[in-house]
Every structure is written in C-alpha cells, then in structure tokens.
Design a protein around this motif. Structure first.
Motif, PDB file in Angstrom:
ATOM      1  N   ALA A 219       0.880  -1.181   0.000  1.00  0.00           N
ATOM      2  CA  ALA A 219       0.000   0.000   0.000  1.00  0.00           C
ATOM      3  C   ALA A 219       0.908   1.219   0.000  1.00  0.00           C
ATOM      4  CB  ALA A 219      -0.922  -0.008   1.218  1.00  0.00           C
ATOM      5  N   ILE A 220       0.305   2.426  -0.053  1.00  0.00           N
ATOM      6  CA  ILE A 220       1.095   3.646   0.052  1.00  0.00           C
ATOM      7  C   ILE A 220       0.529   4.522   1.162  1.00  0.00           C
ATOM      8  CG2 ILE A 220       1.924   3.687  -2.326  1.00  0.00           C
ATOM      9  CD1 ILE A 220      -0.293   5.635  -3.010  1.00  0.00           C
ATOM     10  N   ASP A 221       1.402   5.338   1.767  1.00  0.00           N
ATOM     11  CA  ASP A 221       0.956   6.249   2.809  1.00  0.00           C
ATOM     12  C   ASP A 221       0.628   7.605   2.197  1.00  0.00           C
ATOM     13  OD1 ASP A 221       3.375   7.514   2.337  1.00  0.00           O
ATOM     14  OD2 ASP A 221       4.275   6.980   4.259  1.00  0.00           O
ATOM     15  N   GLU A 222       0.367   8.608   3.062  1.00  0.00           N
ATOM     16  CA  GLU A 222      -0.060   9.918   2.579  1.00  0.00           C
ATOM     17  C   GLU A 222       1.027  10.640   1.788  1.00  0.00           C
ATOM     18  OE1 GLU A 222       1.780  10.237   6.595  1.00  0.00           O
ATOM     19  OE2 GLU A 222       0.218   8.984   5.677  1.00  0.00           O
ATOM     20  N   ARG A 223       2.282  10.232   1.926  1.00  0.00           N
ATOM     21  CA  ARG A 223       3.379  10.847   1.164  1.00  0.00           C
ATOM     22  C   ARG A 223       3.536  10.220  -0.216  1.00  0.00           C
ATOM     23  NH1 ARG A 223       8.278   9.239   4.586  1.00  0.00           N
ATOM     24  NH2 ARG A 223       7.023   7.319   4.517  1.00  0.00           N
ATOM     25  N   GLY A 224       2.873   9.064  -0.432  1.00  0.00           N
ATOM     26  CA  GLY A 224       3.087   8.303  -1.654  1.00  0.00           C
ATOM     27  C   GLY A 224       4.187   7.280  -1.510  1.00  0.00           C
ATOM     28  N   CYS A 225       4.573   6.980  -0.253  1.00  0.00           N
ATOM     29  CA  CYS A 225       5.641   6.024   0.014  1.00  0.00           C
ATOM     30  C   CYS A 225       5.082   4.629   0.269  1.00  0.00           C
ATOM     31  CB  CYS A 225       6.477   6.470   1.209  1.00  0.00           C
ATOM     32  SG  CYS A 225       7.459   7.955   0.892  1.00  0.00           S
ATOM     33  N   LEU A 226       5.844   3.634  -0.103  1.00  0.00           N
ATOM     34  CA  LEU A 226       5.423   2.246  -0.012  1.00  0.00           C
ATOM     35  C   LEU A 226       5.343   1.778   1.439  1.00  0.00           C
ATOM     36  CD1 LEU A 226       4.848  -0.293  -1.832  1.00  0.00           C
ATOM     37  CD2 LEU A 226       7.258  -0.896  -1.467  1.00  0.00           C
ATOM     38  N   THR A 227       4.273   1.026   1.753  1.00  0.00           N
ATOM     39  CA  THR A 227       4.174   0.312   3.021  1.00  0.00           C
ATOM     40  C   THR A 227       4.059  -1.175   2.712  1.00  0.00           C
ATOM     41  OG1 THR A 227       1.748   0.379   3.215  1.00  0.00           O
ATOM     42  CG2 THR A 227       2.993   2.276   4.059  1.00  0.00           C
ATOM     43  N   ILE A 228       4.598  -1.994   3.612  1.00  0.00           N
ATOM     44  CA  ILE A 228       4.710  -3.432   3.366  1.00  0.00           C
ATOM     45  C   ILE A 228       4.128  -4.206   4.534  1.00  0.00           C
ATOM     46  CG2 ILE A 228       6.322  -5.324   2.927  1.00  0.00           C
ATOM     47  CD1 ILE A 228       8.328  -3.069   2.000  1.00  0.00           C
ATOM     48  N   ASP A 229       3.194  -5.093   4.234  1.00  0.00           N
ATOM     49  CA  ASP A 229       2.640  -6.027   5.210  1.00  0.00           C
ATOM     50  C   ASP A 229       3.015  -7.431   4.784  1.00  0.00           C
ATOM     51  OD1 ASP A 229       1.257  -5.115   7.503  1.00  0.00           O
ATOM     52  OD2 ASP A 229      -0.301  -4.257   6.226  1.00  0.00           O
ATOM     53  N   ALA A 230       3.534  -8.218   5.715  1.00  0.00           N
ATOM     54  CA  ALA A 230       3.911  -9.592   5.384  1.00  0.00           C
ATOM     55  C   ALA A 230       3.770 -10.464   6.619  1.00  0.00           C
ATOM     56  CB  ALA A 230       5.344  -9.637   4.862  1.00  0.00           C
ATOM     57  N   HIS A 231       3.403 -11.715   6.388  1.00  0.00           N
ATOM     58  CA  HIS A 231       3.158 -12.614   7.517  1.00  0.00           C
ATOM     59  C   HIS A 231       4.428 -12.908   8.303  1.00  0.00           C
ATOM     60  CE1 HIS A 231       5.039 -16.005   5.361  1.00  0.00           C
ATOM     61  NE2 HIS A 231       4.426 -15.537   4.285  1.00  0.00           N
ATOM     62  N   HIS A 232       5.612 -12.763   7.674  1.00  0.00           N
ATOM     63  CA  HIS A 232       6.849 -13.091   8.378  1.00  0.00           C
ATOM     64  C   HIS A 232       7.476 -11.873   9.056  1.00  0.00           C
ATOM     65  CE1 HIS A 232       8.382 -11.431   4.661  1.00  0.00           C
ATOM     66  NE2 HIS A 232       9.630 -11.499   5.076  1.00  0.00           N
ATOM     67  N   LEU A 233       6.831 -10.684   8.924  1.00  0.00           N
ATOM     68  CA  LEU A 233       7.335  -9.480   9.570  1.00  0.00           C
ATOM     69  C   LEU A 233       6.462  -9.137  10.771  1.00  0.00           C
ATOM     70  CD1 LEU A 233       8.059  -7.323   6.383  1.00  0.00           C
ATOM     71  CD2 LEU A 233       9.669  -8.732   7.684  1.00  0.00           C
ATOM     72  N   PRO A 234       7.055  -8.713  11.881  1.00  0.00           N
ATOM     73  CA  PRO A 234       6.276  -8.483  13.108  1.00  0.00           C
ATOM     74  C   PRO A 234       5.304  -7.310  13.005  1.00  0.00           C
ATOM     75  CG  PRO A 234       8.556  -7.749  13.397  1.00  0.00           C
ATOM     76  CD  PRO A 234       8.501  -8.481  12.090  1.00  0.00           C
ATOM     77  N   GLU A 235       5.553  -6.358  12.123  1.00  0.00           N
ATOM     78  CA  GLU A 235       4.686  -5.200  11.983  1.00  0.00           C
ATOM     79  C   GLU A 235       4.810  -4.615  10.579  1.00  0.00           C
ATOM     80  OE1 GLU A 235       6.071  -2.570  14.995  1.00  0.00           O
ATOM     81  OE2 GLU A 235       7.945  -2.098  13.965  1.00  0.00           O
ATOM     82  N   LYS A 236       3.856  -3.750  10.234  1.00  0.00           N
ATOM     83  CA  LYS A 236       3.901  -3.102   8.932  1.00  0.00           C
ATOM     84  C   LYS A 236       5.165  -2.243   8.841  1.00  0.00           C
ATOM     85  CE  LYS A 236       0.228  -1.036   7.209  1.00  0.00           C
ATOM     86  NZ  LYS A 236      -0.839  -0.022   6.994  1.00  0.00           N
ATOM     87  N   ILE A 237       5.812  -2.293   7.688  1.00  0.00           N
ATOM     88  CA  ILE A 237       6.997  -1.475   7.456  1.00  0.00           C
ATOM     89  C   ILE A 237       6.609  -0.295   6.579  1.00  0.00           C
ATOM     90  CG2 ILE A 237       9.235  -1.387   6.283  1.00  0.00           C
ATOM     91  CD1 ILE A 237       9.806  -4.141   7.299  1.00  0.00           C
ATOM     92  N   VAL A 238       6.918   0.908   7.056  1.00  0.00           N
ATOM     93  CA  VAL A 238       6.671   2.130   6.292  1.00  0.00           C
ATOM     94  C   VAL A 238       8.011   2.597   5.752  1.00  0.00           C
ATOM     95  CG1 VAL A 238       5.804   4.493   6.357  1.00  0.00           C
ATOM     96  CG2 VAL A 238       4.703   2.724   7.753  1.00  0.00           C
ATOM     97  N   THR A 239       8.145   2.615   4.434  1.00  0.00           N
ATOM     98  CA  THR A 239       9.413   2.978   3.811  1.00  0.00           C
ATOM     99  C   THR A 239       9.433   4.454   3.436  1.00  0.00           C
ATOM    100  OG1 THR A 239       8.812   2.646   1.478  1.00  0.00           O
ATOM    101  CG2 THR A 239       9.353   0.678   2.765  1.00  0.00           C
ATOM    102  N   ASN A 240      10.554   4.914   2.955  1.00  0.00           N
ATOM    103  CA  ASN A 240      10.686   6.258   2.370  1.00  0.00           C
ATOM    104  C   ASN A 240      10.806   6.175   0.852  1.00  0.00           C
ATOM    105  OD1 ASN A 240      10.481   7.860   4.647  1.00  0.00           O
ATOM    106  ND2 ASN A 240      12.664   7.747   5.107  1.00  0.00           N
ATOM    107  N   ASP A 241      10.321   5.078   0.277  1.00  0.00           N
ATOM    108  CA  ASP A 241      10.405   4.878  -1.168  1.00  0.00           C
ATOM    109  C   ASP A 241       9.125   5.338  -1.846  1.00  0.00           C
ATOM    110  OD1 ASP A 241      13.012   3.572  -1.693  1.00  0.00           O
ATOM    111  OD2 ASP A 241      12.236   2.077  -0.304  1.00  0.00           O
ATOM    112  N   LEU A 242       9.259   6.337  -2.698  1.00  0.00           N
ATOM    113  CA  LEU A 242       8.128   6.830  -3.481  1.00  0.00           C
ATOM    114  C   LEU A 242       7.842   5.845  -4.606  1.00  0.00           C
ATOM    115  CD1 LEU A 242       9.322  10.521  -3.694  1.00  0.00           C
ATOM    116  CD2 LEU A 242       7.254   9.759  -2.503  1.00  0.00           C
ATOM    117  N   VAL A 243       6.586   5.424  -4.731  1.00  0.00           N
ATOM    118  CA  VAL A 243       6.224   4.437  -5.748  1.00  0.00           C
ATOM    119  C   VAL A 243       4.927   4.831  -6.434  1.00  0.00           C
ATOM    120  CG1 VAL A 243       7.329   2.576  -4.439  1.00  0.00           C
ATOM    121  CG2 VAL A 243       4.868   2.963  -4.183  1.00  0.00           C
TER     122      VAL A 243
END
Length: 365
Positions: A219-243
């Motif tokens: 998904a993307i956040d309000e900045r347009g940066c990628l967020t990642i949800d995965a079953h093997h990660l303990p929490e959602k990761i919010v990146t600084n990558d514009l996509v």
C-alpha cells in the motif's frame, strides 16, 4: 540437522560441513570467517540473528531477525523462482550482511549446493567452468564487470540471477535481452529480510514494475511512500520509497522521499532523473559512478547538481554534456552544475552514501 551436500566449495577448496561445524576448517580471510561463523550458527539451530544494516538509507544499525523469519523469506524466493534441491547456488556477496546471509539460508532451506567465492567485481572469473551455476545474487557493478568480460558467455548457462543494491542502466537492461539467463531486479532491505519484490528484466515476462513475492501486501501512505505487510514481519513497514502503486502486489519505483529536491518550488525526484541521465552520460562516453543531488543556492534554495566520481572534466567536455542534457531534460530538471570528486563515500556494502558525499561537498564549498 542433515544437509543434502557434505561439502561446500569456497575459494577453490572443498570444505566439509562437518569441519565447519566443529571449527576444524581454518578460514583464509575475514570473508571466509564470517561465512563459516554464520553456517555454524545456522546448523546449530540458532534461533536469533543480529545483522548490521548497510547504512545506505540512514544511520547503520543492528537489527534482530529470527530463524523463522529468515526461513519464511527464503521459501518465498524458492517459490517465486522455482528453486529446487540439487541446484548449485553461487554466493559472492559478503556474508556479514543480509544479502549474502540470505543466499546461504536459501541454500539450506531449499537443498541447493553452496559455492562461495570472495566478493569481487567479476565473481565468475574465480569459478571453474566445470562448476555449473543455477542461481546467484549480484550487485550492479558485478553484472557490469561480467558483461564486459570473457565470462559473459557463461550467462547462457546460468538459470537466474537476482540483482540488488542500485538501479540498472537502461543500456545494460537492453543488453540482457541477448541472454537466456533470466535476470531479476530486487526490491528490499535488511528490515524486510532481503527482497520482497522482483522485477523481471528480460525474456518473455520482462516488465517495468516490481511484483511482490507470495504473501506480501503493498500500500502507500499519505506521502506516496510504499508500506509493506507480510506474515513473516512483526509489523507493517513504512518505507521512504516513493512508488506508483499498480495494485496491492505491483509497483513502479520512483525514488526516495528523503532525496526529493525542492528547486524554485518544484519538487524533483533525483532517481527519476538518474535513470535517464545514465543513457545521456553513456552517449557522452562517461562510464563512471554518478548521482544527482542538490547543493544550497541563495536564489533557488536548492540547486540541482550532477555529481561525478573520478578525474575532473575539462570545459569542453562539460559543455558537450550540458548540451546533451538539454536535449533530454526540461529546464527545471537540468542540472545547473557538474561537480567531480576523486572518490565518493560508500557504505560497507559498496553503495554510494549520498548523504555523506553531499556533506563532504558542502563542507568543501
């Protein structure tokens, strides 16, 4: 723990797994020591691993990963690339960091034979022709070196290669179309336990977008940066990558939010310019590391600047480059200056450290 192969091949030597486990195998370098240590830890069923981040997107730090997380990541790659027991995998990235370590984990998880060579510009030069490679991971400078070497012919006998660390030159991607080996660009970081998405670069499935591995939701956040949800990660990761998100499983990478340049009120993503600048410099005969950044400017706030590594350019060469750039870039995208530095600053994983290199220029001026 049992393992399908009783030995690994490392830097020209066959070393038994048992000798590594009982510490009778003597490492011949720091790289071999790091490799043996991780193999020993993994085969002892260690459950927690501390890994150093590269520092390419911020301050280097150590993070904790679990065995289950690393295995889950390895199995996603196994599924996506159809890796099989009995394949031979070449490990030629430093095993102190996530990219090299996850190559080892994929071998253990899948049952692939391990072939290891000291990280070098052209790792294939160190591998005998008698060893057939099915799968490996490289960074761009390794691919560039191989393509310009006699070992390029071996690319038709390798099954697939994953490439990470930096974007590839479009001219190079075009060159890959001539080979039967399938090349993939990767997207990921230490925090995501290596890559979570792949972009097919050649063959009938070649694509301009990254596609997430199985079990990854984007998904993307309000900045347009990628967020990642995965079953093997303990929490959602919010990146600084514009996509540019195509759907919740595919995206086009645009650049880094923290690299955005504000020049005269216009926001510019430097990585977007760099993908075109690669071709422009190539046409001018400039084959050296570069990046686009901004330096303080009293009138514009920030001035777009092309930074080149290596010897200084004479005024005639600068003029030729400027004229070529004007044919490709709009006026507000065009770098206002070209600065050369003898050597950029790099992270421990050989990525350009943009922030520190820019700081060095600012202090110098």
């Amino acid at each position: 723990m049992t393992y399908p192969f009783s030995t690994i091949w490392i830097n020209g030597r066959d070393i038994s797994i048992e000798a590594i486990r009982n510490e009778t195998a003597l490492p011949a370098s720091d790289f071999e020591r790091a490799t043996f240590t991780f193999i020993r830890e993994w085969l002892s069923d260690q459950t927690i691993f501390e890994i150093q981040t590269s520092g390419s997107t911020g301050t280097p730090k150590k993070i904790i990963l679990t065995r289950e997380q690393m295995l889950a990541s390895a199995h996603m790659t196994e599924q996506a690339l159809a890796l099989k027991p009995g394949y031979t995998a070449l490990v030629c990235l430093h095993t102190q960091y996530i990219a090299g370590r996850m190559m080892l984990v994929r071998c253990f998880a899948t049952g692939m034979r391990i072939v290891v060579t000291e990280p070098a510009a052209n790792p294939l030069a160190n591998i005998p022709d008698s060893i057939a490679i099915d799968f490996t991971a490289w960074v761009p400078y390794q691919l560039y070196a191989i393509l310009s070497s006699p070992e390029a012919a071996r690319l038709n006998s390798i099954g697939c290669v994953i490439i990470g660390g930096a974007p590839l030159n479009q001219e190079i991607i075009h060159e890959l179309q001539a080979y039967s080996c399938i090349f993939y660009a990767t997207y990921g970081m230490t925090e995501t336990i290596s890559h979570i998405a792949l972009q097919t670069l050649n063959g009938i499935n070649a694509s301009s977008v990254f596609r997430a591995l199985p079990g990854i939701a984007l998904a993307i956040d309000e900045r347009g940066c990628l967020t990642i949800d995965a079953h093997h990660l303990p929490e959602k990761i919010v990146t600084n990558d514009l996509v540019e998100l195509k759907d919740n499983h595919a995206f086009l990478w645009l650049g880094r939010w923290d690299n955005v340049i504000n020049s005269g009120g216009i926001k510019i993503i430097p990585e977007h310019l760099e993908s075109r600048m690669m071709n422009t410099l190539y046409e001018c005969g400039i084959l050296r590391p570069f990046f686009i950044a901004s330096v303080p400017d009293k009138k514009l706030g920030e001035k777009i600047t092309l930074l080149l590594e290596g010897e200084a350019l004479d005024e005639e060469k600068k003029y030729i480059i400027h004229q070529k750039i004007k044919q490709t870039f709009s006026s507000y995208e065009t770098p206002k200056d070209i600065i050369t530095l003898p050597k950029f600053l790099y992270t421990n994983t050989d990525k350009i450290d943009r922030r520190k290199t820019i700081e060095m220029i600012t202090k110098r001026s």
